[in-house]
Design an enzyme around this catalytic site. Structure first.
Site, PDB file in Angstrom:
ATOM      1  N   PRO A  41     -17.737  42.619  30.318  1.00  0.00           N
ATOM      2  CA  PRO A  41     -18.488  41.743  29.406  1.00  0.00           C
ATOM      3  C   PRO A  41     -17.982  41.859  27.974  1.00  0.00           C
ATOM      4  O   PRO A  41     -17.741  42.969  27.489  1.00  0.00           O
ATOM      5  CB  PRO A  41     -19.923  42.277  29.507  1.00  0.00           C
ATOM      6  CG  PRO A  41     -19.795  43.665  30.037  1.00  0.00           C
ATOM      7  CD  PRO A  41     -18.572  43.676  30.893  1.00  0.00           C
ATOM      8  N   GLN A  84     -24.781  41.365  31.531  1.00  0.00           N
ATOM      9  CA  GLN A  84     -24.747  42.643  30.789  1.00  0.00           C
ATOM     10  C   GLN A  84     -25.876  42.673  29.772  1.00  0.00           C
ATOM     11  O   GLN A  84     -26.025  41.764  28.951  1.00  0.00           O
ATOM     12  CB  GLN A  84     -23.401  42.805  30.073  1.00  0.00           C
ATOM     13  CG  GLN A  84     -23.303  44.062  29.216  1.00  0.00           C
ATOM     14  CD  GLN A  84     -23.667  43.841  27.766  1.00  0.00           C
ATOM     15  OE1 GLN A  84     -23.303  42.806  27.193  1.00  0.00           O
ATOM     16  NE2 GLN A  84     -24.399  44.767  27.162  1.00  0.00           N
ATOM     17  N   THR A 118     -25.514  48.346  29.444  1.00  0.00           N
ATOM     18  CA  THR A 118     -24.562  49.088  28.597  1.00  0.00           C
ATOM     19  C   THR A 118     -25.317  50.143  27.803  1.00  0.00           C
ATOM     20  O   THR A 118     -26.257  49.833  27.073  1.00  0.00           O
ATOM     21  CB  THR A 118     -23.817  48.112  27.655  1.00  0.00           C
ATOM     22  OG1 THR A 118     -23.059  47.216  28.470  1.00  0.00           O
ATOM     23  CG2 THR A 118     -22.872  48.846  26.727  1.00  0.00           C
ATOM     24  N   HIS A 122     -16.040  51.731  26.058  1.00  0.00           N
ATOM     25  CA  HIS A 122     -16.178  50.460  25.352  1.00  0.00           C
ATOM     26  C   HIS A 122     -14.839  50.068  24.711  1.00  0.00           C
ATOM     27  O   HIS A 122     -14.792  49.493  23.622  1.00  0.00           O
ATOM     28  CB  HIS A 122     -17.245  50.615  24.259  1.00  0.00           C
ATOM     29  CG  HIS A 122     -18.137  49.421  24.058  1.00  0.00           C
ATOM     30  ND1 HIS A 122     -19.375  49.318  24.630  1.00  0.00           N
ATOM     31  CD2 HIS A 122     -17.967  48.276  23.335  1.00  0.00           C
ATOM     32  CE1 HIS A 122     -19.942  48.172  24.243  1.00  0.00           C
ATOM     33  NE2 HIS A 122     -19.098  47.522  23.469  1.00  0.00           N
ATOM     34  N   GLY A 145     -10.686  44.165  29.524  1.00  0.00           N
ATOM     35  CA  GLY A 145     -11.386  43.657  28.340  1.00  0.00           C
ATOM     36  C   GLY A 145     -10.455  42.821  27.474  1.00  0.00           C
ATOM     37  O   GLY A 145     -10.024  41.731  27.867  1.00  0.00           O
ATOM     38  N   ARG A 146     -10.094  43.387  26.317  1.00  0.00           N
ATOM     39  CA  ARG A 146      -9.254  42.707  25.311  1.00  0.00           C
ATOM     40  C   ARG A 146      -8.100  41.892  25.861  1.00  0.00           C
ATOM     41  O   ARG A 146      -7.795  40.810  25.377  1.00  0.00           O
ATOM     42  CB  ARG A 146      -8.570  43.748  24.437  1.00  0.00           C
ATOM     43  CG  ARG A 146      -9.409  44.546  23.550  1.00  0.00           C
ATOM     44  CD  ARG A 146      -8.473  45.557  22.907  1.00  0.00           C
ATOM     45  NE  ARG A 146      -9.146  46.364  21.914  1.00  0.00           N
ATOM     46  CZ  ARG A 146      -9.813  47.468  22.215  1.00  0.00           C
ATOM     47  NH1 ARG A 146      -9.889  47.884  23.462  1.00  0.00           N
ATOM     48  NH2 ARG A 146     -10.411  48.154  21.259  1.00  0.00           N
TER      49      ARG A 146
HETATM   50  C1  FMN Z   1     -14.169  41.768  21.478  1.00  0.00           C
HETATM   51  C2  FMN Z   1     -14.935  42.670  22.401  1.00  0.00           C
HETATM   52  C3  FMN Z   1     -16.293  42.455  22.575  1.00  0.00           C
HETATM   53  C4  FMN Z   1     -17.014  43.283  23.442  1.00  0.00           C
HETATM   54  N1  FMN Z   1     -18.341  43.024  23.652  1.00  0.00           N
HETATM   55  C5  FMN Z   1     -19.024  43.760  24.563  1.00  0.00           C
HETATM   56  C6  FMN Z   1     -20.365  43.446  24.874  1.00  0.00           C
HETATM   57  O1  FMN Z   1     -20.942  42.519  24.336  1.00  0.00           O
HETATM   58  N2  FMN Z   1     -20.992  44.217  25.800  1.00  0.00           N
HETATM   59  C7  FMN Z   1     -20.368  45.272  26.432  1.00  0.00           C
HETATM   60  O2  FMN Z   1     -20.975  45.941  27.266  1.00  0.00           O
HETATM   61  N3  FMN Z   1     -19.093  45.574  26.164  1.00  0.00           N
HETATM   62  C8  FMN Z   1     -18.401  44.849  25.258  1.00  0.00           C
HETATM   63  N4  FMN Z   1     -17.102  45.133  24.995  1.00  0.00           N
HETATM   64  C9  FMN Z   1     -16.451  46.236  25.724  1.00  0.00           C
HETATM   65  C10 FMN Z   1     -15.817  45.748  27.021  1.00  0.00           C
HETATM   66  O3  FMN Z   1     -16.786  45.388  27.965  1.00  0.00           O
HETATM   67  C11 FMN Z   1     -14.941  46.837  27.653  1.00  0.00           C
HETATM   68  O4  FMN Z   1     -15.687  48.024  27.771  1.00  0.00           O
HETATM   69  C12 FMN Z   1     -13.679  47.123  26.851  1.00  0.00           C
HETATM   70  O5  FMN Z   1     -13.167  45.960  26.256  1.00  0.00           O
HETATM   71  C13 FMN Z   1     -12.621  47.707  27.778  1.00  0.00           C
HETATM   72  O6  FMN Z   1     -11.521  48.160  27.079  1.00  0.00           O
HETATM   73  P1  FMN Z   1     -10.164  47.319  26.906  1.00  0.00           P
HETATM   74  O7  FMN Z   1     -10.477  46.242  25.933  1.00  0.00           O
HETATM   75  O8  FMN Z   1      -9.223  48.329  26.359  1.00  0.00           O
HETATM   76  O9  FMN Z   1      -9.785  46.799  28.265  1.00  0.00           O
HETATM   77  C14 FMN Z   1     -16.360  44.345  24.120  1.00  0.00           C
HETATM   78  C15 FMN Z   1     -14.995  44.542  23.936  1.00  0.00           C
HETATM   79  C16 FMN Z   1     -14.279  43.717  23.095  1.00  0.00           C
HETATM   80  C17 FMN Z   1     -12.804  43.944  22.940  1.00  0.00           C
END
Ligand code: FMN
Length: 371
Positions: free
Chosen positions: A81, A131, A159, A270, A324-325
């Protein structure tokens, strides 16, 4: 006519995203907590994992499918998410939803998504997990759970690693706010990225789409600190679907969560965005797997960039993983075409990695492969 650029790696997608996005948006997506040491340490821990190749195994037929919550996924990874994805490209949330539908994998729909939870589950043809963030006194949180249930969600990701939003200097420097405001600094930034600005203007400024009515309000800076074990107990009673808890790196917490009746734990920091001093989650995954036993569902996200990374996470104990990213960068690089390209390249990389290891499917991946 728009011709999507070719991307061959995470680095390609990130470089193109950096060129296309306003600095404020790029730094919001790319940024991490503090000085980024935690994120860097996990990336290097992932890189340092060595897998033992094996020879003379017939690996002609390879199957990348896995089962999660009695559901057959075509590929072994989904989408974590993320809030405000439409900042990376108009319509980004729906692109992720369609990718989830095509592959029978879950797309995480953030509380602070830029497309409503109802529109997301429809576009994902049911392959969406909602989420949840705890907020304030929890009353709004409870209402959101009921709304997700009414929309047809069967899996909730709670989360837990955001008792307060982490300090991310790159966001602060750019004046990033949710919903964002346009001051003189942002005006210059947007003017220097006219393609992004014009297309965002045409499609309307991204909003927190689950909070467009007075009944549902969200303040990103409102404390989430009041969530405790009693809250989790109440949530478990309220939600009879699958309950996944995300953001866990402590063995002690994992054992207590398992006893509290959650259905799966998502090991994650995260993406390194919360506590710079947190341990590398890829190593925590191995320890938590050892503690909870072989059959308890464990998911993983943070720092995954390639198919080899996916295989490494499975070898360290994951039953399923999430990106994620990387997905946002792929869309910022070239929209849905690049998202599809990126997912295909990860899938192909996973398949090639399995072949090198002498494995024909994801179930045979375990610690014994890790050197
Ligand atoms: C721009 C952005 C926004 C995010 N927003 C949320 C969110 O709203 N809720 C949540 O549980 N995790 C959020 N995350 C964390 C992601 O769910 C995930 O844990 C994380 O991006 C994984 O790492 P990676 O980007 O290195 O793959 C966010 C991550 C990013 C990069």
């Amino acid at each position: 006519m728009f011709v999507a650029p070719k991307i061959h790696s995470y680095a390609d997608a990130r470089a193109m995203a950096r060129k296309n996005l306003p600095w404020m948006v790029f730094d919001y997506i790319d940024g991490a907590a503090g000085e980024g040491h935690g994120e860097a340490m996990n990336l290097s821990a992932l890189r340092d994992i060595r897998l033992q190749p094996r020879v003379l195994v017939n690996v002609t037929k390879r199957d990348l499918g896995v089962t999660i919550f009695n559901h057959q996924a075509k590929i072994p990874f989904g989408i974590s998410p993320m809030g405000m994805c439409n900042l990376s490209r108009p319509g980004a949330d729906l692109m992720l939803a369609r990718m989830a539908a095509r592959n029978n994998v879950p797309v995480g729909v953030s509380t602070v998504a830029s497309t409503s939870l109802e529109a997301m589950i429809e576009a994902a043809e049911g392959h969406a997990w909602f989420q949840l963030y705890f907020s304030g006194d929890g009353a709004g949180t409870t209402r959101l759970v009921e709304r997700a249930k009414a929309a047809g969600y069967r899996t909730l990701i709670m989360t837990l690693d955001v008792p307060e939003v982490g300090r991310r200097p790159r966001e602060l420097r750019r004046g990033f706010k949710m919903p964002f405001r346009i001051g003189p600094k942002q005006f210059v930034d947007f003017a220097l990225h006219p393609k992004w600005s014009l297309s965002s203007l045409l499609h309307g400024k991204p909003v927190l789409a689950n909070f467009t009515t007075p009944e549902f309000e969200f303040d990103r800076t409102e404390s989430r600190a009041a969530a405790d074990w009693t809250f989790l107990e109440r949530l478990r009673e309220q939600w009879d679907g699958n309950l996944v808890v995300k953001g866990i790196t402590s063995v002690k917490d994992a054992l207590r969560l398992k006893s509290a009746g959650v259905d799966a734990i998502q090991v994650s920091t995260h993406g390194g965005r919360q506590l710079d001093a947190a341990p590398p989650p890829i190593l925590a995954l191995r320890d938590i797997r050892q503690a909870v036993g072989d059959s308890f569902p464990l998911f993983y996200d943070t720092g995954l960039r390639s198919g080899e990374d996916v295989v490494k996470a499975y070898a360290m104990g994951a039953d399923f993983v999430f990106f994620g990213r990387a997905m946002q960068f792929a869309m910022a690089a070239g929209g849905e075409a690049c998202l599809t390209q990126y997912c295909s390249l990860i899938t192909e990389d996973i398949s090639l990695t399995l072949a090198q290891l002498g494995n024909t499917d994801m179930t045979g991946l375990s610690q014994s492969l890790v050197l």
